[in-house]
Write a protein that holds these residues in place. Structure first.
Motif, PDB file in Angstrom:
ATOM      1  N   ARG A 275      -6.724   5.865  -4.385  1.00 10.97           N
ATOM      2  CA  ARG A 275      -5.806   5.979  -3.248  1.00 10.97           C
ATOM      3  C   ARG A 275      -4.443   5.332  -3.541  1.00 10.97           C
ATOM      4  O   ARG A 275      -3.417   5.803  -3.092  1.00 10.97           O
ATOM      5  CB  ARG A 275      -6.426   5.332  -2.008  1.00 10.97           C
ATOM      6  N   GLU A 276      -4.447   4.254  -4.306  1.00  8.36           N
ATOM      7  CA  GLU A 276      -3.214   3.526  -4.628  1.00  8.36           C
ATOM      8  C   GLU A 276      -2.668   4.014  -5.970  1.00  8.36           C
ATOM      9  O   GLU A 276      -2.631   3.302  -6.958  1.00  8.36           O
ATOM     10  CB  GLU A 276      -3.487   2.017  -4.643  1.00  8.36           C
ATOM     11  N   VAL A 277      -2.207   5.249  -5.973  1.00 10.26           N
ATOM     12  CA  VAL A 277      -1.810   5.942  -7.204  1.00 10.26           C
ATOM     13  C   VAL A 277      -0.663   5.230  -7.928  1.00 10.26           C
ATOM     14  O   VAL A 277      -0.723   5.014  -9.145  1.00 10.26           O
ATOM     15  CB  VAL A 277      -1.431   7.407  -6.895  1.00 10.26           C
ATOM     16  N   THR A 278       0.368   4.871  -7.212  1.00 10.55           N
ATOM     17  CA  THR A 278       1.538   4.250  -7.843  1.00 10.55           C
ATOM     18  C   THR A 278       1.162   2.957  -8.552  1.00 10.55           C
ATOM     19  O   THR A 278       1.505   2.752  -9.723  1.00 10.55           O
ATOM     20  CB  THR A 278       2.634   3.972  -6.799  1.00 10.55           C
ATOM     21  N   HIS A 279       0.437   2.091  -7.868  1.00 11.57           N
ATOM     22  CA  HIS A 279       0.048   0.817  -8.482  1.00 11.57           C
ATOM     23  C   HIS A 279      -1.006   1.018  -9.567  1.00 11.57           C
ATOM     24  O   HIS A 279      -1.020   0.285 -10.555  1.00 11.57           O
ATOM     25  CB  HIS A 279      -0.435  -0.166  -7.425  1.00 11.57           C
TER      26      HIS A 279
ATOM     27  N   MET B 144       0.846  -1.190   0.000  1.00 13.40           N
ATOM     28  CA  MET B 144       0.000   0.000   0.000  1.00 13.40           C
ATOM     29  C   MET B 144       0.881   1.239   0.000  1.00 13.40           C
ATOM     30  O   MET B 144       2.027   1.209   0.444  1.00 13.40           O
ATOM     31  CB  MET B 144      -0.898   0.022   1.241  1.00 13.40           C
ATOM     32  N   GLU B 145       0.328   2.335  -0.511  1.00 11.16           N
ATOM     33  CA  GLU B 145       1.042   3.611  -0.518  1.00 11.16           C
ATOM     34  C   GLU B 145       1.566   3.927   0.878  1.00 11.16           C
ATOM     35  O   GLU B 145       0.872   3.729   1.873  1.00 11.16           O
ATOM     36  CB  GLU B 145       0.114   4.747  -0.967  1.00 11.16           C
ATOM     37  N   ASN B 146       2.805   4.398   0.940  1.00 16.68           N
ATOM     38  CA  ASN B 146       3.453   4.844   2.177  1.00 16.68           C
ATOM     39  C   ASN B 146       3.598   3.747   3.227  1.00 16.68           C
ATOM     40  O   ASN B 146       3.582   4.025   4.419  1.00 16.68           O
ATOM     41  CB  ASN B 146       2.706   6.047   2.773  1.00 16.68           C
ATOM     42  N   THR B 147       3.734   2.515   2.793  1.00 20.27           N
ATOM     43  CA  THR B 147       4.018   1.423   3.717  1.00 20.27           C
ATOM     44  C   THR B 147       5.215   0.647   3.203  1.00 20.27           C
ATOM     45  O   THR B 147       5.628   0.806   2.055  1.00 20.27           O
ATOM     46  CB  THR B 147       2.827   0.461   3.883  1.00 20.27           C
ATOM     47  N   ASP B 148       5.737  -0.206   4.030  1.00 24.61           N
ATOM     48  CA  ASP B 148       6.867  -1.045   3.658  1.00 24.61           C
ATOM     49  C   ASP B 148       6.551  -2.489   4.041  1.00 24.61           C
ATOM     50  O   ASP B 148       7.252  -3.112   4.823  1.00 24.61           O
ATOM     51  CB  ASP B 148       8.137  -0.554   4.359  1.00 24.61           C
TER      52      ASP B 148
END
Length: 117
Positions: free
Chosen positions: A56-60, A37-41
């Motif tokens: 919300r999940e822009v990158t993916h 998820m965005e901003n997680t590792d």
């Protein structure tokens, strides 16, 4: 196996034969958290969650949109299910567009150990 995907070892080790299968045969993969998820590792985002949260999940979402469905996804058979080795964003795109079939390459079980890094 993530490292193998990024280095391109999967495509070198995969069966060269491309075929099509019903996306329903890959439905087991829709709930596996292959992505972050965005901003997680952490591996905490499944294909189903991505498709429910595209804004919300822009990158993916961008990776999914840019993915090219003319290339097959690499899969292997493990414990009665086809598992994705490479092509999560392509499978998500195909599902999102309502495709019934997707191009795949089956990776043989004996090749799995060869591509582990």
């Amino acid at each position: 196996l993530q490292c193998a995907e990024k280095t391109g070892l999967l495509s070198k080790r995969s069966s060269s034969r491309t075929e099509e299968i019903n996306i329903s045969e890959l439905s087991y993969n829709f709930s596996i958290p292959y992505l972050e998820m965005e901003n997680t590792d952490d591996w905490n985002l499944s294909i189903n969650q991505l498709l429910e949260n595209l804004k919300r999940e822009v990158t993916h979402s961008e990776k999914m949109e840019k993915s090219d469905l003319k290339y097959p996804i690499d899969i292997y058979y493990f414990r009665d299910n086809w598992i994705i080795l490479d092509g999560v964003h392509r499978l998500a795109k195909a599902k999102n567009l309502g495709y019934r079939k997707i191009k795949i390459r089956k990776v043989r079980e004996e090749d799995i150990e060869k591509i582990r890094i």
